[in-house]
Design an enzyme around this catalytic site. Structure first.
Site: not given
Ligand SMILES: Cc1ncc(COP(=O)(O)O)c(C=O)c1O
Length: 419
Positions: A46, A48, A191, A217, A220, A226
């Site tokens: 842990y 935090e 994003d 993320t 990918k 993850r």
């Molecule tokens: C563009 C985009 N943003 C956010 C996410 C969210 O990620 P997670 O599935 O890890 O919550 C994804 C997942 O597919 C994504 O493609």
């Protein structure tokens, strides 16, 4: 005695992955080093808070792990602040809203049925429920319609604009998106979850220095465990202080949104695995990997175009293809099932202005990151395009699909998962 049930299922999943072709563009195969870190004792701890400012004792080792992960993320994406604690992409996006706007404020994102993510303002998601979300779309040609977006921004005056996508095969023009956000003084969030590996390899322009906040993320194209990174610039974070919403304060706003705003203890095993993945992504071989992902996707696209497939936008600039199957007289759901029987894993997907319902849309989405990790190149894409075409042309013929499956099982023996 070990849990026979779960470990047997894990073995079955490894077999499924190794005997088939994983073509879901948001998936990849991590290295054994990433897996080792992920399965380590760090999960027991842990911690935090942030390095040097924890609510628990015994954090001297995990502090170093998190600092290394943050430093690697900053260097790789050329920013001066990185938060590596978000449990995954969706909570990372939630933290970004939390940091930058208030519930009820107007926000703008790409519509889900046009390639945006759930968290970009879909009505049934927290982002569409807690915020007043307006959605932009692509044009009929599948390309982002920057002009329409600018008009919408001027009319609606959102406080935050989410950019990036989950099913968009083309390059984002960050500068144009910045100009649109500036029309209404909105925060600009990029994003880059899908394309961050390609940003690292130089195959997609970086939003660094243009967007206010970047989220990716880590699982990918970046090929990590993850997890997620939230990246920004500004003054050093002072996580315990309440601050105003200014650009200088972005690091503090983001860190406070994660904890105490949204999460508790960070997943230290996950942070360690992210650090390992970032180390791997900093190697010259990762650049080659990114280039090959795109070369493979383009080759696959050209093959499928030659076979009469209708690709949204007519092709791809990145790792993914969105195929409109209307002219092939098969639905996305039927295609997903048929390809699954052949051992090719893809997902059904809405296409822009889809006339069909979301649970059985007109398209499929597929990509090359996982195949490229296994060492496949253009000549393998030629063979795979044939299998895709044969599977879809014979989607009701289980015998034919089973034959393709056994051919694929032989073929992949030369392309093992990372060991
Ligand atoms: C563009 C985009 N943003 C956010 C996410 C969210 O990620 P997670 O599935 O890890 O919550 C994804 C997942 O597919 C994504 O493609």
């Amino acid at each position: 005695m070990a849990d026979q049930v779960i470990f047997k299922l894990i073995e079955e999943e490894i077999k499924r992955q190794s005997e088939g072709l994983e073509m879901i563009p948001s998936e990849n195969h991590t290295s054994s080093e990433v897996l080792k870190a992920l399965g380590s004792r760090l999960t027991d701890k842990y911690s935090e808070g942030y390095p040097g400012k924890r609510y628990y004792g015994g954090c001297e080792i995990v502090d170093q792990v998190e600092d290394i992960a943050r430093d690697r993320a900053k260097k790789l994406f050329d920013v001066n602040h990185a938060n590596v604690q978000a449990y995954s992409g969706s909570p990372a996006n939630q933290a970004i809203y939390f940091a930058l706007v208030n519930p009820g404020d107007k926000v703008m994102g790409l519509g889900y049925y046009f390639g945006g993510h759930l968290t970009h303002g879909l009505k049934v998601n927290f982002s569409g429920k807690l915020y007043n979300a307006v959605q932009y779309t692509t044009g009929q040609d599948g390309y982002l319609d920057y002009q329409a977006m600018a008009k919408l921004a001027e009319k609606e005056k959102p406080k935050l604009i989410f950019t990036g996508a989950t099913a968009y095969p083309r390059i984002f023009d960050w500068q144009k998106l910045r100009e649109i956000a500036d029309l209404c003084g909105a925060w600009l969030v990029a994003d880059i979850s899908h394309i961050s590996g390609l940003v690292v390899s130089g195959d997609h322009p970086s939003p660094s220095g243009i967007a206010d906040v970047i989220m990716t993320t880590t699982h990918k194209t970046l090929r990590g465990p993850r997890g997620a990174l939230i990246l920004c610039n500004g003054k050093p974070s002072t996580p315990l202080k309440a601050v105003e919403r200014t650009k200088d304060n972005l690091p503090t706003l983001i860190d406070r949104a994660i904890i105490p705003g949204l999460q508790g203890g960070p997943h230290n095993h996950q942070t360690a695995a992210i650090a390992v993945a970032l180390y791997e992504a900093s190697k010259p071989s990762f650049k080659e990997y990114g280039h090959q992902i795109v070369k493979n996707a383009k080759r696959l696209a050209n093959n499928l175009l030659d076979k009469g497939y209708d690709l949204v936008t007519g092709g791809t600039d990145n790792h993914l293809l969105l195929i409109n199957l209307e002219n092939k007289k098969i639905t996305g759901k039927e295609a997903e099932i048929a390809l699954g029987k052949s051992g090719i894993t893809v997902n059904k997907n809405a296409i822009p202005y889809d006339k069909r319902p979301p649970f059985d849309p007109s398209g499929i989405r597929l990509g090359t990151p996982a195949l490229t990790t296994r060492g496949m190149k253009e000549s393998q894409m030629d063979i795979i395009a044939d299998w895709i075409d044969q599977s879809l042309a014979n989607y009701r013929d289980d015998k034919k699909l089973a034959k393709i499956r056994s051919e694929i099982r032989e073929f992949v023996k030369d392309f093992p998962l990372p060991s």
